[in-house]
Write a protein that holds these residues in place. Structure first.
Motif, PDB file in Angstrom:
ATOM      1  N   SER A  71       0.876  -1.174   0.000  1.00  0.00           N
ATOM      2  CA  SER A  71       0.000   0.000   0.000  1.00  0.00           C
ATOM      3  C   SER A  71       0.919   1.231   0.000  1.00  0.00           C
ATOM      4  O   SER A  71       2.105   1.121   0.330  1.00  0.00           O
ATOM      5  CB  SER A  71      -0.939  -0.033   1.210  1.00  0.00           C
ATOM      6  N   PRO A  72       0.410   2.398  -0.401  1.00  0.00           N
ATOM      7  CA  PRO A  72       1.279   3.579  -0.514  1.00  0.00           C
ATOM      8  C   PRO A  72       1.915   3.964   0.835  1.00  0.00           C
ATOM      9  O   PRO A  72       1.280   3.822   1.879  1.00  0.00           O
ATOM     10  CB  PRO A  72       0.328   4.684  -0.980  1.00  0.00           C
ATOM     11  N   ARG A  74       3.206   6.426   3.714  1.00  0.00           N
ATOM     12  CA  ARG A  74       2.962   7.773   4.238  1.00  0.00           C
ATOM     13  C   ARG A  74       4.276   8.549   4.235  1.00  0.00           C
ATOM     14  O   ARG A  74       5.351   7.928   4.196  1.00  0.00           O
ATOM     15  CB  ARG A  74       2.415   7.684   5.675  1.00  0.00           C
ATOM     16  N   ARG A  77       8.039   7.538   5.580  1.00  0.00           N
ATOM     17  CA  ARG A  77       8.183   6.093   5.798  1.00  0.00           C
ATOM     18  C   ARG A  77       8.639   5.430   4.504  1.00  0.00           C
ATOM     19  O   ARG A  77       8.296   5.897   3.416  1.00  0.00           O
ATOM     20  CB  ARG A  77       6.848   5.482   6.221  1.00  0.00           C
ATOM     21  N   SER A  81       1.829  -0.836   4.032  1.00  0.00           N
ATOM     22  CA  SER A  81       1.614  -2.204   4.487  1.00  0.00           C
ATOM     23  C   SER A  81       2.223  -3.141   3.434  1.00  0.00           C
ATOM     24  O   SER A  81       2.119  -2.888   2.240  1.00  0.00           O
ATOM     25  CB  SER A  81       0.107  -2.435   4.633  1.00  0.00           C
ATOM     26  N   GLY A 134       0.741  -7.298   7.142  1.00  0.00           N
ATOM     27  CA  GLY A 134       1.471  -6.288   6.361  1.00  0.00           C
ATOM     28  C   GLY A 134       1.984  -5.119   7.162  1.00  0.00           C
ATOM     29  O   GLY A 134       3.031  -4.543   6.823  1.00  0.00           O
ATOM     30  N   ALA A 135       1.272  -4.738   8.223  1.00  0.00           N
ATOM     31  CA  ALA A 135       1.726  -3.607   9.039  1.00  0.00           C
ATOM     32  C   ALA A 135       2.975  -4.018   9.819  1.00  0.00           C
ATOM     33  O   ALA A 135       3.984  -3.309   9.841  1.00  0.00           O
ATOM     34  CB  ALA A 135       0.610  -3.167   9.987  1.00  0.00           C
ATOM     35  N   LEU A 136       2.922  -5.189  10.410  1.00  0.00           N
ATOM     36  CA  LEU A 136       4.062  -5.718  11.181  1.00  0.00           C
ATOM     37  C   LEU A 136       5.282  -5.926  10.270  1.00  0.00           C
ATOM     38  O   LEU A 136       6.399  -5.510  10.599  1.00  0.00           O
ATOM     39  CB  LEU A 136       3.655  -7.052  11.814  1.00  0.00           C
ATOM     40  N   ARG A 139       7.674  -3.083   9.184  1.00  0.00           N
ATOM     41  CA  ARG A 139       8.692  -2.579  10.121  1.00  0.00           C
ATOM     42  C   ARG A 139      10.064  -3.205   9.887  1.00  0.00           C
ATOM     43  O   ARG A 139      11.065  -2.712  10.395  1.00  0.00           O
ATOM     44  CB  ARG A 139       8.254  -2.845  11.565  1.00  0.00           C
TER      45      ARG A 139
ATOM     46  N   HIS B  22      -8.023  -0.158   8.920  1.00  0.00           N
ATOM     47  CA  HIS B  22      -7.058   0.029  10.005  1.00  0.00           C
ATOM     48  C   HIS B  22      -7.484  -0.589  11.337  1.00  0.00           C
ATOM     49  O   HIS B  22      -6.655  -0.821  12.213  1.00  0.00           O
ATOM     50  CB  HIS B  22      -6.773   1.520  10.221  1.00  0.00           C
ATOM     51  N   ASN B  54       0.321  -7.130  14.770  1.00  0.00           N
ATOM     52  CA  ASN B  54       0.068  -6.450  13.495  1.00  0.00           C
ATOM     53  C   ASN B  54      -1.113  -5.481  13.613  1.00  0.00           C
ATOM     54  O   ASN B  54      -1.044  -4.350  13.140  1.00  0.00           O
ATOM     55  CB  ASN B  54      -0.216  -7.507  12.423  1.00  0.00           C
ATOM     56  N   ILE B  57      -0.088  -2.380  15.624  1.00  0.00           N
ATOM     57  CA  ILE B  57       0.737  -1.464  14.826  1.00  0.00           C
ATOM     58  C   ILE B  57      -0.138  -0.721  13.812  1.00  0.00           C
ATOM     59  O   ILE B  57       0.013   0.479  13.610  1.00  0.00           O
ATOM     60  CB  ILE B  57       1.858  -2.251  14.090  1.00  0.00           C
ATOM     61  N   ALA B  58      -1.077  -1.444  13.194  1.00  0.00           N
ATOM     62  CA  ALA B  58      -1.944  -0.828  12.179  1.00  0.00           C
ATOM     63  C   ALA B  58      -2.687   0.366  12.763  1.00  0.00           C
ATOM     64  O   ALA B  58      -2.714   1.449  12.172  1.00  0.00           O
ATOM     65  CB  ALA B  58      -2.925  -1.864  11.635  1.00  0.00           C
ATOM     66  N   GLU B  60      -1.997   2.052  15.622  1.00  0.00           N
ATOM     67  CA  GLU B  60      -1.110   3.093  16.173  1.00  0.00           C
ATOM     68  C   GLU B  60      -0.434   3.917  15.086  1.00  0.00           C
ATOM     69  O   GLU B  60      -0.321   5.131  15.189  1.00  0.00           O
ATOM     70  CB  GLU B  60      -0.023   2.439  17.039  1.00  0.00           C
ATOM     71  N   ASP B  61       0.050   3.249  14.050  1.00  0.00           N
ATOM     72  CA  ASP B  61       0.807   3.940  12.994  1.00  0.00           C
ATOM     73  C   ASP B  61      -0.055   4.364  11.814  1.00  0.00           C
ATOM     74  O   ASP B  61       0.432   4.953  10.869  1.00  0.00           O
ATOM     75  CB  ASP B  61       1.935   3.031  12.460  1.00  0.00           C
ATOM     76  N   MET B  62      -1.342   4.021  11.851  1.00  0.00           N
ATOM     77  CA  MET B  62      -2.233   4.248  10.710  1.00  0.00           C
ATOM     78  C   MET B  62      -1.607   3.702   9.426  1.00  0.00           C
ATOM     79  O   MET B  62      -1.373   4.407   8.444  1.00  0.00           O
ATOM     80  CB  MET B  62      -2.603   5.730  10.570  1.00  0.00           C
ATOM     81  N   ILE B  63      -1.336   2.399   9.480  1.00  0.00           N
ATOM     82  CA  ILE B  63      -0.844   1.671   8.313  1.00  0.00           C
ATOM     83  C   ILE B  63      -1.826   0.506   8.132  1.00  0.00           C
ATOM     84  O   ILE B  63      -2.213  -0.131   9.113  1.00  0.00           O
ATOM     85  CB  ILE B  63       0.621   1.220   8.527  1.00  0.00           C
ATOM     86  N   PRO B  64      -2.310   0.242   6.924  1.00  0.00           N
ATOM     87  CA  PRO B  64      -3.366  -0.773   6.771  1.00  0.00           C
ATOM     88  C   PRO B  64      -2.972  -2.132   7.379  1.00  0.00           C
ATOM     89  O   PRO B  64      -1.815  -2.540   7.287  1.00  0.00           O
ATOM     90  CB  PRO B  64      -3.524  -0.880   5.253  1.00  0.00           C
ATOM     91  N   ILE B  65      -3.958  -2.807   7.957  1.00  0.00           N
ATOM     92  CA  ILE B  65      -3.748  -4.122   8.572  1.00  0.00           C
ATOM     93  C   ILE B  65      -3.113  -5.054   7.554  1.00  0.00           C
ATOM     94  O   ILE B  65      -2.190  -5.797   7.847  1.00  0.00           O
ATOM     95  CB  ILE B  65      -5.095  -4.714   9.040  1.00  0.00           C
ATOM     96  N   CYS B  66      -3.627  -5.012   6.310  1.00  0.00           N
ATOM     97  CA  CYS B  66      -3.098  -5.832   5.215  1.00  0.00           C
ATOM     98  C   CYS B  66      -2.898  -4.920   4.004  1.00  0.00           C
ATOM     99  O   CYS B  66      -3.674  -3.991   3.798  1.00  0.00           O
ATOM    100  CB  CYS B  66      -4.092  -6.938   4.872  1.00  0.00           C
ATOM    101  N   GLY B 104      -6.505   7.988   2.375  1.00  0.00           N
ATOM    102  CA  GLY B 104      -6.162   7.056   3.449  1.00  0.00           C
ATOM    103  C   GLY B 104      -4.948   6.188   3.156  1.00  0.00           C
ATOM    104  O   GLY B 104      -4.661   5.262   3.899  1.00  0.00           O
ATOM    105  N   TYR B 105      -4.222   6.460   2.078  1.00  0.00           N
ATOM    106  CA  TYR B 105      -3.021   5.676   1.710  1.00  0.00           C
ATOM    107  C   TYR B 105      -3.358   4.184   1.589  1.00  0.00           C
ATOM    108  O   TYR B 105      -2.613   3.331   2.048  1.00  0.00           O
ATOM    109  CB  TYR B 105      -1.884   5.885   2.727  1.00  0.00           C
ATOM    110  N   LEU B 106      -4.509   3.906   0.979  1.00  0.00           N
ATOM    111  CA  LEU B 106      -4.906   2.513   0.782  1.00  0.00           C
ATOM    112  C   LEU B 106      -4.493   2.082  -0.622  1.00  0.00           C
ATOM    113  O   LEU B 106      -4.382   2.912  -1.529  1.00  0.00           O
ATOM    114  CB  LEU B 106      -6.422   2.382   0.971  1.00  0.00           C
TER     115      LEU B 106
END
Lengths: 189, 280
Positions: A71-72, A74, A77, A81, A134-136, A139, B22, B54, B57-58, B60-66, B104-106
């Protein structure tokens, strides 16, 4: 159920021929170094390039390909994901790349018999990363750069710098397949 | 009669696309936590712990779960006393998806044509279903659907004589074939009855039900419970790498059908079973 211990390894990528042969189905491996991403559309293009006798945008020798379209990112970073996609869609293309020296693939899900044969033939490894994490996993990616097929957007080929990127060996160079052995170990009927 | 400007729908859909990608619903979070406690395969437990980390983190960091933020499936349940103004409702919904996925950076995962496959670059169009209900409210469900699990979903046109055993076989066949491809632990949505397309829609909608909510029809509840047990005895486990947590729930919806048929659809969803629900 018997509590078997998990074998943990820390491995550098690109992956040497010798190291690839030591990896065993079921090993929990932390990868550090450089890998490349490619998924459906990039594989199709590479396959067409090979069919036309053209050079590939990346050298396969001892490299590892991660089946992933992020995913794009931010601002500030390296990536968004970044978990694995289903590997079987790349089965049509993988044997040719393995025969060119590709040493490892990271994805999720089953592979065809042709891919398994090519893994054994070339002393390569198929790793799984945890699908849907993907979030994990993002990192463990410290840098990302598009190096080919930019027009494919998320499906472009990216060079990734990874640090302690967690994967599990599913199919090893001997052809052992964790998806098959694990189900046998844990099924109840 | 209540008048709603469609811009209100756009704004809600936009927020819901971002929210669903998220944050998982509370029932999903609880089910994953419980599964982590009960899983006895060491690798399986480790994977379930990673999935919980995961999710943290998603958020807290606003990064998609998947990274597969899905094709947006949207259910609109519209009270028949509602009047929309300000433009076409479908355009307003797609505009919400467009804004949500860009701002939303999706990931933009939709291609314009199934054969020529050019990315639309804004994740539109959504797949939209409309249903008329009583009253003057609009219930919106946004369910972004990832395709790792969507690809493993099946429709079986069974014969009436296949009966409940045929249905059970169909469910177990689909789940076993899906195995590691569908990112287990999965949620299994099942539709039984209706027509070819109706049973698929029932299965899709079953995925938006809470994983704790069992059917009110006694035999269907029994089927849900029995199938969950059987699926978890398959050994597939978290990530397909072995264990007792292959599914978190089996949700079954039924509908009347034709004297000649027994359609069954199995819509498989990964552990990132996303849905945001709002009533406007």
């Amino acid at each position: 159920m018997e509590m078997s211990t998990i074998m943990e390894r820390h491995i550098k990528v690109p992956l040497s021929n010798e190291e690839a042969l030591t990896l065993q189905s079921g090993d929990y491996v932390y990868l550090t170094g450089t890998i490349y991403t490619a998924r459906d559309a990039a594989h199709k293009r590479m396959y067409e390039a090979l069919s036309n006798g053209e050079a590939l945008p990346i050298d396969m020798g001892n490299n590892v390909i991660y089946y992933m379209g992020p995913s794009p990112a931010r601002e500030g970073r390296p990536i968004g994901s970044a978990g694995p996609t289903t590997s079987s869609r790349m089965d049509k293309y993988a044997p040719a790349l393995l025969d060119l020296g590709l040493k490892g693939m990271i994805g999720k899900g089953k592979r065809s018999q042709e891919v398994r044969d090519a893994i054994i033939r070339n002393g390569a490894v198929y790793f799984a990363a945890v699908g849907g994490a993907g979030a994990l996993l993002s990192r463990s990616i410290i840098a990302s750069e598009v190096i080919a097929y930019d027009d494919l957007g998320t499906e472009a080929i990216r060079r990734l710098e990874i640090k302690e990127f967690p994967v599990i060996v599913v199919i090893d160079a001997q052809g052992n397949n964790l998806y098959e052995t694990a189900i046998e170990e844990y099924k109840k009927d | 009669m209540r008048t709603i400007d469609v811009s209100v729908i756009t704004q809600n859909i936009k927020e819901m696309c971002i929210e669903a990608n998220h944050f998982l619903s509370e029932d999903m979070e609880k089910a994953l936590k419980l599964a982590t406690k009960e899983e006895n395969a060491p690798l399986g437990r480790q994977i379930l712990e990673q999935l919980q980390k995961n999710m943290k983190i998603a958020g807290e960091d606003m990064i998609p779960i998947c990274q597969d933020t899905g094709m947006a499936v949207i259910f609109m349940e519209i009270g028949q006393e509602v009047h929309f103004e300000g433009g076409a409702l479908a355009d307003a919904i797609n505009e919400g998806v467009r804004q949500g996925y860009i701002e939303g950076y999706l990931r933009k995962s939709v291609v314009k044509d199934p054969i020529y496959r050019e990315n639309t670059k804004d994740n539109t169009p959504a797949v939209i279903y409309y249903e008329m209900t009583l009253g003057d409210k609009v219930k919106i469900t946004v369910a972004p659907k990832g395709f790792g699990s969507e690809n493993m979903s099946r429709v079986f046109m069974l014969k009436p004589s296949d009966g409940i055993e045929g249905v059970k076989n169909a469910i177990l066949t689909a789940v076993k074939e899906a195995g590691p491809n569908a990112c287990p632990p999965m949620v299994v949505g099942v539709g039984i009855g209706g027509t070819f397309e109706k049973c698929a829609l029932l299965a899709k909608k079953a995925l938006t039900r809470s994983v704790n909510e069992r059917s009110e029809i006694p035999y269907v509840r029994e089927l849900e419970e029995e199938m969950l047990l059987k699926i978890n005895e398959s050994g597939i486990g978290p990530g397909g790498l072995g264990g007792s947590t292959t599914a978190l729930a089996v949700n079954v919806n039924t509908y009347p059908t034709h004297i000649a048929g027994l359609p069954v659809a199995i819509n498989i969803c990964c552990h990132v079973n996303r849905h945001a629900i709002r009533v406007v």
